[in-house]
Structures are given as C-alpha cells and as structure tokens.
Design a protein around this motif. Structure first.
Motif, PDB file in Angstrom:
ATOM      1  N   ARG A 130      49.315  27.336   8.347  1.00 10.24           N
ATOM      2  CA  ARG A 130      48.532  27.836   7.220  1.00 10.24           C
ATOM      3  C   ARG A 130      48.432  29.363   7.270  1.00 10.24           C
ATOM      4  NH1 ARG A 130      44.793  23.626   8.616  1.00 10.24           N
ATOM      5  NH2 ARG A 130      43.245  25.223   9.157  1.00 10.24           N
ATOM      6  N   GLU A 131      48.244  29.895   8.473  1.00 11.14           N
ATOM      7  CA  GLU A 131      48.150  31.343   8.626  1.00 11.14           C
ATOM      8  C   GLU A 131      49.466  32.012   8.253  1.00 11.14           C
ATOM      9  OE1 GLU A 131      45.554  34.571   9.905  1.00 11.14           O
ATOM     10  OE2 GLU A 131      45.267  32.473   9.381  1.00 11.14           O
ATOM     11  N   SER A 162      53.733  24.508  -4.302  1.00  8.58           N
ATOM     12  CA  SER A 162      53.353  23.359  -5.122  1.00  8.58           C
ATOM     13  C   SER A 162      53.917  22.053  -4.599  1.00  8.58           C
ATOM     14  CB  SER A 162      53.824  23.562  -6.563  1.00  8.58           C
ATOM     15  OG  SER A 162      55.214  23.800  -6.609  1.00  8.58           O
ATOM     16  N   THR A 163      54.708  22.098  -3.525  1.00  9.70           N
ATOM     17  CA  THR A 163      55.333  20.881  -3.012  1.00  9.70           C
ATOM     18  C   THR A 163      54.309  19.806  -2.702  1.00  9.70           C
ATOM     19  OG1 THR A 163      57.348  21.899  -2.153  1.00  9.70           O
ATOM     20  CG2 THR A 163      56.554  19.952  -1.003  1.00  9.70           C
ATOM     21  N   HIS A 164      53.235  20.143  -1.990  1.00  2.85           N
ATOM     22  CA  HIS A 164      52.264  19.104  -1.622  1.00  2.85           C
ATOM     23  C   HIS A 164      51.459  18.642  -2.822  1.00  2.85           C
ATOM     24  CE1 HIS A 164      50.119  22.842  -1.448  1.00  2.85           C
ATOM     25  NE2 HIS A 164      49.020  22.363  -0.903  1.00  2.85           N
ATOM     26  N   ARG A 165      51.261  19.513  -3.812  1.00  2.07           N
ATOM     27  CA  ARG A 165      50.597  19.089  -5.042  1.00  2.07           C
ATOM     28  C   ARG A 165      51.468  18.083  -5.785  1.00  2.07           C
ATOM     29  NH1 ARG A 165      48.740  16.861  -8.439  1.00  2.07           N
ATOM     30  NH2 ARG A 165      47.402  17.499 -10.182  1.00  2.07           N
ATOM     31  N   ALA A 166      52.774  18.294  -5.735  1.00  2.00           N
ATOM     32  CA  ALA A 166      53.696  17.381  -6.401  1.00  2.00           C
ATOM     33  C   ALA A 166      53.659  16.001  -5.761  1.00  2.00           C
ATOM     34  CB  ALA A 166      55.115  17.944  -6.356  1.00  2.00           C
ATOM     35  N   TYR A 167      53.508  15.942  -4.427  1.00  3.26           N
ATOM     36  CA  TYR A 167      53.462  14.647  -3.762  1.00  3.26           C
ATOM     37  C   TYR A 167      52.243  13.849  -4.207  1.00  3.26           C
ATOM     38  CZ  TYR A 167      57.064  16.566  -0.710  1.00  3.26           C
ATOM     39  OH  TYR A 167      58.228  17.123  -0.229  1.00  3.26           O
ATOM     40  N   ILE A 168      51.141  14.512  -4.392  1.00  2.15           N
ATOM     41  CA  ILE A 168      49.935  13.827  -4.853  1.00  2.15           C
ATOM     42  C   ILE A 168      50.108  13.352  -6.289  1.00  2.15           C
ATOM     43  CG2 ILE A 168      47.470  14.120  -5.346  1.00  2.15           C
ATOM     44  CD1 ILE A 168      48.252  13.901  -2.360  1.00  2.15           C
ATOM     45  N   ALA A 169      50.790  14.150  -7.110  1.00  2.00           N
ATOM     46  CA  ALA A 169      51.024  13.758  -8.501  1.00  2.00           C
ATOM     47  C   ALA A 169      51.962  12.567  -8.612  1.00  2.00           C
ATOM     48  CB  ALA A 169      51.601  14.938  -9.280  1.00  2.00           C
ATOM     49  N   GLY A 187      43.618  15.218  -2.997  1.00  2.00           N
ATOM     50  CA  GLY A 187      44.752  14.909  -2.140  1.00  2.00           C
ATOM     51  C   GLY A 187      45.502  16.133  -1.667  1.00  2.00           C
ATOM     52  N   THR A 188      45.629  17.143  -2.533  1.00  2.00           N
ATOM     53  CA  THR A 188      46.330  18.367  -2.143  1.00  2.00           C
ATOM     54  C   THR A 188      45.590  19.076  -1.020  1.00  2.00           C
ATOM     55  OG1 THR A 188      47.040  18.576  -4.443  1.00  2.00           O
ATOM     56  CG2 THR A 188      47.337  20.504  -3.030  1.00  2.00           C
ATOM     57  N   LEU A 189      44.270  19.125  -1.129  1.00  2.00           N
ATOM     58  CA  LEU A 189      43.455  19.750  -0.090  1.00  2.00           C
ATOM     59  C   LEU A 189      43.523  18.946   1.206  1.00  2.00           C
ATOM     60  CD1 LEU A 189      41.537  22.074   0.539  1.00  2.00           C
ATOM     61  CD2 LEU A 189      39.652  20.663  -0.306  1.00  2.00           C
ATOM     62  N   SER A 239      50.160  19.785 -11.966  1.00  2.00           N
ATOM     63  CA  SER A 239      49.404  20.881 -12.555  1.00  2.00           C
ATOM     64  C   SER A 239      49.540  22.096 -11.655  1.00  2.00           C
ATOM     65  CB  SER A 239      47.921  20.507 -12.689  1.00  2.00           C
ATOM     66  OG  SER A 239      47.159  21.652 -12.999  1.00  2.00           O
ATOM     67  N   TYR A 240      49.609  23.271 -12.262  1.00  2.00           N
ATOM     68  CA  TYR A 240      49.698  24.495 -11.487  1.00  2.00           C
ATOM     69  C   TYR A 240      48.422  25.314 -11.607  1.00  2.00           C
ATOM     70  CZ  TYR A 240      54.454  22.955 -11.318  1.00  2.00           C
ATOM     71  OH  TYR A 240      55.569  22.194 -11.114  1.00  2.00           O
ATOM     72  N   THR A 241      47.388  24.676 -12.146  1.00  2.00           N
ATOM     73  CA  THR A 241      46.113  25.366 -12.259  1.00  2.00           C
ATOM     74  C   THR A 241      44.999  24.644 -11.507  1.00  2.00           C
ATOM     75  OG1 THR A 241      45.632  24.195 -14.336  1.00  2.00           O
ATOM     76  CG2 THR A 241      46.691  26.358 -14.494  1.00  2.00           C
ATOM     77  N   ASP A 242      45.175  23.340 -11.228  1.00  2.00           N
ATOM     78  CA  ASP A 242      44.145  22.649 -10.463  1.00  2.00           C
ATOM     79  C   ASP A 242      44.494  22.729  -8.979  1.00  2.00           C
ATOM     80  OD1 ASP A 242      46.187  20.839 -10.043  1.00  2.00           O
ATOM     81  OD2 ASP A 242      45.060  19.083 -10.713  1.00  2.00           O
ATOM     82  N   ALA A 243      43.713  22.055  -8.140  1.00  2.00           N
ATOM     83  CA  ALA A 243      43.932  22.042  -6.690  1.00  2.00           C
ATOM     84  C   ALA A 243      44.136  23.454  -6.149  1.00  2.00           C
ATOM     85  CB  ALA A 243      45.126  21.148  -6.340  1.00  2.00           C
ATOM     86  N   VAL A 244      43.332  24.379  -6.651  1.00  6.43           N
ATOM     87  CA  VAL A 244      43.536  25.791  -6.325  1.00  6.43           C
ATOM     88  C   VAL A 244      43.436  26.048  -4.828  1.00  6.43           C
ATOM     89  CG1 VAL A 244      42.630  28.120  -6.646  1.00  6.43           C
ATOM     90  CG2 VAL A 244      42.736  26.537  -8.586  1.00  6.43           C
ATOM     91  N   LEU A 245      42.366  25.558  -4.209  1.00  5.91           N
ATOM     92  CA  LEU A 245      42.179  25.831  -2.787  1.00  5.91           C
ATOM     93  C   LEU A 245      43.272  25.179  -1.947  1.00  5.91           C
ATOM     94  CD1 LEU A 245      40.559  27.064  -0.528  1.00  5.91           C
ATOM     95  CD2 LEU A 245      39.066  25.047  -0.547  1.00  5.91           C
ATOM     96  N   GLY A 246      43.627  23.927  -2.276  1.00  7.51           N
ATOM     97  CA  GLY A 246      44.655  23.227  -1.521  1.00  7.51           C
ATOM     98  C   GLY A 246      45.995  23.926  -1.569  1.00  7.51           C
ATOM     99  N   ARG A 247      46.298  24.572  -2.691  1.00  6.34           N
ATOM    100  CA  ARG A 247      47.555  25.314  -2.802  1.00  6.34           C
ATOM    101  C   ARG A 247      47.446  26.680  -2.140  1.00  6.34           C
ATOM    102  NH1 ARG A 247      49.158  26.468  -7.961  1.00  6.34           N
ATOM    103  NH2 ARG A 247      51.320  26.539  -7.268  1.00  6.34           N
TER     104      ARG A 247
END
Length: 683
Positions: A492-493, A450-457, A479-481, A435-443
């Motif tokens: 992160r900075e 979106s790489t780390h969001r993809a790993y959780i998916a 998981g993304t967060l 998803s490209y709309t959830d895990a907003v803060l983690g992204r």
C-alpha cells in the motif's frame, strides 16, 4: 501431491491415548483420501500430544517415499504435500555435509534441510508445497506453504489444540464443529485475506510459515513475497531482445523441472497462449531426449457454445505441436451435475462453472491413467494478460520502458486514452458496472488503481443480499476497501507514493486475490486433487516471476501506435508472446486474451423449457434452505430466482447470467451447510 493433517495439543489439554489419536488421524485421512489414494501413514508421540497423518499420491520414488518422514535419529518428523524441484542437487550437497536419507523422495529434503538450516530452509525450496514438521527436542511445530499458495494449508485452534490440514473437511473427524464466520462472509474474507467462511479457521497465506508451541503460542510470518522494481529506476543495461531471451530461458527451465516424474505427464490445453506455450515448449524438451516422445493434451470443449468453444483452436494447436489430443465434450447438464461436488472440494462459495469444468476435465485425465498435468496458470497475472490491466498501466508513466527506446504514449495521451477506456464496457469483467467515483478510499489506498474495484463489480454479493441483522453485526459492506485492507502495508505504501508502477500494483493485488483464492483454489488444485491429479504450473516458478516483475511495464502491456495521432492499441503479454513465438501457431500468437468460460447452454428462441441450471436452482434454492443459513435475505433471493427462471440473460461474452452467478453463490452456502453440518447463524 498428497494430503496432510496434524494435531498438536497444548499443555492445558487432555490428551487421548496414542491408539485413540492414531484412530482419529486415520479417520481424518479417510476424508481426504482423494488427495492420496496410493498409501497412508500416521505418527504420534508416545504421550499422544502430537499426531501427524499423510495420504500419498505416488509420483516420485514410488517404492520408498511413504510418509510421515523422519530423520535418522527419529527426532524430526514431517509430512509434506507437493513437489520440490532441484532435489537431486540439494540432496547431494546435504549428503556431502553428512545427511543420511532414508528414501529417494524429494519431500525428505524438508527434514534434512531443517536439521542444517532451521527455519532458514525455506529459501532452498523450489516448487509447490505445504508441510508440517515437528521438532521433538524443541517441542516445536513448524508449518509452511509455498510462495504462491499452489498447495492449500488451513489451521484452527480447537479444544486446546491446533489442527492443521490440506483441507478443512479433515478437521471434522477430529471433533471440530463448523460455524459460520459472518464477518468473513459479508466482507469476502476468503477472497480478501486469510479467513474462510468458517469461524476460527484460517488459511496459511502464500509464502508464510507458522510456529506453534505447547504453551499455545502461535507465530505466523512471511518468508517471501512478490516485489517489483521502483518505477523511476531504469532496468539494467539489457536490450529488449535480451529480455525476451531471458524470459524464454526461464520458462524452459521451469518446464524442464516440472517434467520430472516417475509417472506419465499430460498437459491441459485451451485455446490461449499460456497453455499452448507450455505444451509446445514441453514437447520440444521431451523430443530432445527422445525423438519419439509424445505429450498428451486434454481440452474441455463446449460444442453448444459456438464461437466461445475453444475446442477447435486447441485441437489445431495440438496438431501443430504433434501432441496426442484428448477432447472432453461437456454440456451444461454435465456442469450442473458436478457443481455441488466442486463446492464440497473447494470449501468456499463458487459463482461460475469454472470449477465444475475443471472437475470434469481432471476426472477424464485420471481415467486415462495420468496423475500429473502441466497447466498455464500464472501468466496472465504477471505478464499483464487481463483485459482490464491497460487501465492501470495507463495510470503511470514508464521511464524504464522509454529508456529502452520504446514508443510510448505521452502523458497527455495516456490521460485521454484512460478516460475513454474507463467509459467503455469490458463485458468479460462487467466493467460496464464498474464505477470510478465510488469506493474512493479503497482505491486511494492502492494508489488509485481500479483492478480490485473491477473484481468486486464482477459478481460479489452486495448489501441487499443479506438481512439487516447481519449488516448490523458486520457493518458497512465495501468490497474494494476489504481487498485494500488485506494487502500488505508495504505494498500500500509503495502504491500510494508511486514507488511501484500502477500495473505492478494491479498485478500484486490480482496475485493475492483472483490467482490465490480463486484460480489456484476453487478451480485449480482442489478440484484436480478431488480426482487424484497433480497440477504443475510452470509460470508460477518463483525464479521466473521474480525476473518478470523487474521488467518495465511496457514490455508486458505493449502500446502500439495507430495510423492517426493519439490512437493507440495495447498488446497483452507482449514479451511472453515474443518469447514463445517459435513454439505456438500464428493463430495463437495473434489471438487476444479472452476470459476463460465454461459456457452455459443458450435457450432457443420461443423455448420455455428450463435449461439444466434453471431446473437445478429452482429445486435447490428454496425458502427453507435459504432461511436455514440465517444470513441471506430470502425476499431478495426469491426475486433473483424468479428473474432468472423467467427472463434469463445470455451475455455475448459467453459467461453466465449475472443473476445466475449470484444464485450459484447462494447455492454454494446451502451445499456447505449440508456437507459440514453448519448450524443456522443466529445473531
């Protein structure tokens, strides 16, 4: 390659006798004897406040390289696992300064470098290593792990002492009792940060060192980390051709160093460019010294997997370079048969057959009389080799690439292509479930990648897998967060403020998660060493990686303009392909990156008999075993099991049914509980 164990008691502890501590250390070493079946040794201080143990896999200095090591005054004591390269040059420099060596082993460099440089010895070490050193004058324990975490090292504080070892199972004979770390389990601590599934047991992270004093003081600090060029800073005045040639030179040097051995060396070979390049270039180096030199290649083949079997292309590559080919034919029954052993050695949950496949392959390598193999790990992470990397490549411009004269998409084209890719399915990683709309803060914490969001998916457990009591303790599952939280604040900075290109951020995150915690651990070093085989990955030479990381993103993921306006394709690992082209087949040069799979067997249409994995999961995943863990929701797990037994899926990309992956994840905890005697988690 070896295995190590260390015990250091605090001042408040009751010490055992020296004889008793020696006995405990030897029992501990027995549990990791697979890491070093050739020799073992222990050292204890006279008061038994400290003990070191070592099991040896003899590769360099076969006659005099046994450990523990010590200096000429017997004041510095050390145990080392792994390989340190360029040691002959460093040894000569130290001898010129008055150092006295007792062995010809590369490992002894740690002792003498420490005497000259103290903690500053670490930049001098090139290779894959983990060590524990004791300075008796300072009463200081000093442990460190290599830059990429190729060699494992764990620690825990138990009964007023610190335990440090190559594997967690080595703690059991020393009286440590395993307990579940429920927060780590729920939030993927063994993937996202330095935790394990066991309470109080931490992994020393890649590129870090640890100090421990008898007062109980612990300090952990990084000595090296990945870094990248600022996105708006142009590359120094090198042409693309010069970059290609420099990459080639770095790869050759990395391979040359890793060919040093006093025992025969083999090569893992798949159908991809990474291992094919290493094999072709290694054989070139060998033949320069001996025209009759041979290199043995070892390949896993899955005859039942059709087009997903990389055996045929690997066979053609091996023939092209003139290697001695060994093909290991594997069935699903073979993979199922060793899966639980793979979990025991990995000491973390596994949800694919990758580790099982590598366990079978390394067993074959061992049986053929080889102790050392070169492998291709690390290229995808740093050269831009994963199918999902173009998404994050497109998230930022590449001024350095444009300054080189590369033809790149305009900003408007990047945005349009990015939108289309995000809507597409990339089945190898199940991006269709991303998803490209959830895990907003983690992204957002990592600049929107979106790489780390993809790993959780891709297959990590969701909240529905756990009981409500577990979630009440562990809190909301994101998981993304969790991955973003585990990434260094400096990174992160750099990501948030656009200092690093999004592709570089994705590369960093992948190196700290997929590469470190999965590829190098549960289907890399751990299952190789289970069969007393040392793996050496030339692409993880830090001089090579430091150079790659400074290159413009567009020479890694290279845009290629199509015939129509706005139409672009992307060549993964472009500069690697150019650098190694003379040493691989055209077939491999042109081949797109495919996710490595150890494919399951496909059930024939109309066949209702269970395949081996179905039969095994049905026998092993029961209500009693799942409820004995204390944290999984049996009703949900039972539903997954029923679905997989009745209507299994066979994905087109050749991987496992996602439901089967989750069931293997559950089975892993059953195995860990049985082997480590972990009590049921109770809130």
């Amino acid at each position: 390659m070896c295995g190590i164990i260390a015990v250091y008691h605090t001042e408040a502890a009751s010490f055992p006798s020296a004889d008793r501590l020696c006995s405990l250390l030897r029992t501990s070493l027995n549990s990791i004897e697979h890491r070093g079946p050739d020799a073992s040794g222990v050292f204890t201080t006279p008061d038994a406040c400290l003990g070191l143990g070592h099991v040896r896999l003899s590769i360099i200095d076969l006659e005099t390289g046994n450990q523990p090591l010590s200096d000429e005054d017997d004041l510095i004591h050390c145990v080392v696992a792994g390989e340190i390269y360029e040691y002959a040059q460093i040894r000569a420099e130290l001898e010129a300064k008055g150092s006295v060596f007792k062995t010809k082993s590369d490992s002894e460099l740690v002792v003498q470098l420490y005497k000259h440089h103290g903690l500053n010895l670490l930049p001098s070490l090139r290779g894959e290593f983990a060590f524990v050193l004791y300075d008796s004058k300072r009463r200081l324990l000093f442990a460190a792990r290599d830059r990429f975490g190729i060699k494992p090292l764990y620690y825990t504080v138990s009964d007023e002492r610190i335990l440090i070892g190559s594997e967690i199972k080595a703690f059991l004979p020393l009286g440590w009792k395993a307990q579940w770390d429920i927060d780590s389990i729920v939030h993927n601590g063994d993937f996202s940060d330095d935790r394990t599934v066991f309470k109080g047991v931490r992994m020393l992270m890649a590129g870090h060192f640890l100090l421990f004093r008898p007062t109980g003081y612990i300090k952990i600090q990084p000595y090296w980390d990945l870094s990248y060029r600022a996105m708006n800073v142009p590359h120094p005045s090198a042409t693309v051709e010069q970059m290609i040639e420099t990459v080639r030179k770095h790869i050759f040097r990395a391979i040359e160093l890793r060919l040093r051995s006093d025992v025969p060396i083999g090569m893992y070979l798949s159908g991809g460019i990474n291992s094919s390049a290493i094999a072709g270039m290694a054989l070139k180096l060998l033949k320069e010294k001996d025209p009759n030199a041979k290199l043995a290649t070892f390949t896993l083949a899955f005859p039942h997997a059709g087009s997903h079997d990389e055996g045929p292309i690997a066979n053609r590559t091996s023939a092209f370079i003139g290697a001695e080919t060994h093909m290991v034919h594997v069935t699903e029954a073979d993979l199922v048969g060793v899966f639980e052993r793979a979990v025991w050695h990995a000491e973390q949950p596994i949800f694919t057959f990758h580790a099982a496949g590598k366990l079978i392959l390394s067993q074959f390598v061992h049986n053929k009389g080889y102790k050392v193999v070169l492998s291709g790990e690390g290229a995808d992470e740093f050269f831009g080799g994963y199918a999902w990397f173009p998404l994050d490549y497109l998230r930022g411009p590449d001024p350095a690439g444009r300054a080189l004269g590369l033809n790149l998409p305009s900003d408007a084209e990047r945005q349009e292509i990015l939108t289309q890719i995000q809507l597409a399915a990339v089945p190898q990683l199940s991006l269709s479930r991303n998803s490209y709309t959830d895990a907003v803060l983690g992204r957002q914490m990592l600049g929107g990648i979106s790489t780390h969001r993809a790993y959780i998916a891709a297959g990590f457990a969701g909240a529905e897998v756990y009981t409500s009591a577990v979630l009440a303790v562990a809190g909301e599952l994101d998981g993304t967060l969790a991955i973003a939280d585990g990434i260094d604040a400096r990174v992160r900075e750099s990501a948030v403020h656009g200092e690093w290109h999004p592709l570089d951020v994705a590369s960093y995150v992948t190196a700290k998660t997929i590469l470190l915690q999965v590829i190098l651990n549960n289907f890399g070093e751990r299952v190789e060493m289970a069969n007393s085989v040392e793996g050496r990955p030339p692409f993880l030479d830090h001089h090579l990686v430091e150079y790659i990381n400074m290159l413009p993103p567009s020479v890694k993921v290279r845009p290629v303009q199509g015939d129509s306006p706005g139409v672009w394709s992307f060549t993964d690992k472009w500069i690697l392909r150019q650098a190694v082209k003379p040493y691989i087949t055209e077939e491999v040069f042109l081949r797109k990156k495919l996710s490595y799979n150890a494919p399951p067997m496909r059930r024939q249409e109309g066949d209702t008999n269970p395949v081996p994995l179905q039969a095994h999961l049905k026998a092993r995943i029961t209500r009693a075993k799942v409820q004995a863990l204390g944290f999984f929701n049996w009703e949900h797990i039972e539903g997954l099991l029923k679905a997989y037994l009745e209507t299994p899926e066979f994905p087109e990309h050749g991987g496992l049914d996602p439901t089967a992956q989750m069931l293997l994840y559950v089975l892993s905890f059953v195995v860990i509980q049985e082997r480590f005697e972990v009590p049921t988690w109770i809130n």
